[in-house]
Design an enzyme around this catalytic site. Structure first.
Site, mmCIF file in Angstrom:
data_model
loop_
_atom_site.group_PDB
_atom_site.id
_atom_site.type_symbol
_atom_site.label_atom_id
_atom_site.label_comp_id
_atom_site.label_asym_id
_atom_site.label_seq_id
_atom_site.Cartn_x
_atom_site.Cartn_y
_atom_site.Cartn_z
ATOM 1 N N ASP A 67 -18.903 -21.784 -12.093
ATOM 2 C CA ASP A 67 -17.832 -21.643 -12.870
ATOM 3 C C ASP A 67 -17.708 -19.861 -12.875
ATOM 4 O OD1 ASP A 67 -20.759 -20.307 -13.905
ATOM 5 O OD2 ASP A 67 -20.428 -21.033 -15.767
ATOM 6 N N GLY A 68 -18.552 -19.956 -11.737
ATOM 7 C CA GLY A 68 -18.548 -18.383 -11.775
ATOM 8 C C GLY A 68 -19.980 -17.548 -11.399
ATOM 9 N N GLU A 69 -20.409 -17.830 -12.320
ATOM 10 C CA GLU A 69 -22.052 -17.053 -12.917
ATOM 11 C C GLU A 69 -22.531 -16.979 -11.860
ATOM 12 O OE1 GLU A 69 -25.221 -18.437 -15.158
ATOM 13 O OE2 GLU A 69 -23.559 -18.630 -16.781
ATOM 14 N N LYS A 222 2.932 16.306 -8.086
ATOM 15 C CA LYS A 222 3.420 15.028 -7.522
ATOM 16 C C LYS A 222 3.346 15.359 -9.581
ATOM 17 C CE LYS A 222 -0.959 12.384 -7.282
ATOM 18 N NZ LYS A 222 -1.477 11.086 -6.966
ATOM 19 N N ASP A 252 -4.789 3.192 -2.953
ATOM 20 C CA ASP A 252 -5.345 2.285 -3.867
ATOM 21 C C ASP A 252 -3.016 1.771 -3.173
ATOM 22 O OD1 ASP A 252 -5.301 0.207 -5.439
ATOM 23 O OD2 ASP A 252 -5.331 1.130 -6.950
#
Length: 342
Positions: A67-69, A222, A252
């Site tokens: 479950d991703g835990e 900016k 990013d």
């Protein structure tokens, strides 16, 4: 050298002319109370740091249930040890943050003497204040979580906002990747160089860089119109006919970076380079860099690059393993960290 040699025998056998830096590495190699662990965020960087210090990486299981835990288990004795956990909180941010917290908690419950969270990239650093109604100060919460988990101190690289150090109630050592980047661009010997800050908030960083590399300084004004969206306004400073180097802490989406490069070229710049500490490179960042007028984008390995980023010829990666390795060694030996990077 035999691993069973006593401290007195080791001191007798070592030549007095041995460099201090080599002596540090030798001490780390035979110190059973000096250990480095990591999660899954940046294992290659951890391996480089361990090789630099002459240590083997600490053994731990970091896996997940269906479950991703996340499930963590430390696989060696750390009782009374000085332990460092290397884990940037990069994509997927929340998964890597939880790994870091659980590693720290597991080490605390295994009776480690001191636990230092080594965070080359501190996620949520851009959420450091209430700039809108009803928003969290996420970077403060992350600092509290690390302290609650059991970290005794933190070692971070190029925080987006230096005042985040004050969010911690434990000691924080704040390193800068600039020594690695400065050395690279000094060797390039770019003509008529001007260091450019892409916004007003990065002026101090750019000024420091410009002083170290003996270059002129310019600023691009900016206005941010939305999250991850910025409109470049105008260039402050003379860049006509000069080689420009944009310096930032994070790349990013690369939208601001590309617009800044375009603004500099419109103002008469001959060539534009860029460098940053943290290559987040989300969304269409790599495609934007590839299609841009930038000559080269130099980043460090605080965050591991995707294969697409590695394959992009405009992106150059420098390693900060030596920077982090020397800082970790200084913390372990309780010597000055600031003197290493002054």
């Amino acid at each position: 050298m035999a691993t069973i040699a006593t401290a007195t025998e080791t001191e007798t056998k070592q030549p007095k002319t041995q460099p201090k830096s080599e002596h540090k590495v030798q001490r780390g190699r035979h110190d059973d109370k000096f250990k480095i662990f990591c999660g899954t965020a940046n294992e290659p960087l951890t391996e480089e740091i361990c090789a630099f210090l002459g240590l083997e990486r600490g053994k731990a299981t970091v896996t997940r249930f269906s479950d991703g835990e996340v499930y963590i288990q430390i696989l060696e004795n750390v009782r009374g040890a000085d332990v460092f956990v290397v884990q940037p909180t990069c994509f997927p941010v929340d998964e890597h943050l939880m790994e870091l917290l659980f590693l720290v908690d597991a080490l605390k419950r295994a009776s480690a003497r001191r636990i230092t969270a080594v965070i080359p990239y501190y996620g949520y650093a851009r959420q450091d204040r209430k700039d809108k109604p009803r928003v969290p100060v996420s970077s403060k919460l992350v600092a509290d979580l690390l302290t609650t988990a059991g970290a005794h101190r933190a070692l971070v690289v190029d925080l987006h906002a230096p005042q985040i150090q004050g969010f911690f109630n434990i000691p924080v050592d704040h390193l800068f990747a600039s020594p690695v980047l400065v050395d690279y661009f000094k060797k390039m010997n770019l003509p008529a160089l001007t260091v450019v800050s892409p916004d007003a908030g990065g002026v101090e960083r750019a000024r420091f860089f410009a002083k170290k590399i003996e270059a002129a300084l310019a600023i691009v004004d900016k206005r941010r119109t939305d999250m991850n969206v910025a409109e470049v306004m105008h260039v402050i400073g003379d860049v006509k006919g000069r080689t420009c180097l944009i310096i930032d802490d994070i790349i990013d989406t690369a939208g601001t970076l590309v617009k800044t490069a375009d603004a500099l070229l419109k103002a008469g710049a001959a060539k534009v380079y860029a460098c940053a500490s943290h290559p987040v490179l989300s969304g269409e960042a790599i495609q934007r860099i590839s299609k841009s007028s930038l000559e080269q984008v130099v980043v460090t390995n605080t965050i591991p690059l995707t294969q697409a980023a590695k394959d992009e010829p405009k992106i150059k990666v420098l390693s900060i393993h030596g920077l982090l390795g020397r800082a970790i060694q200084s913390i372990h030996e309780e010597t000055s960290v600031s003197s290493l990077f002054a």
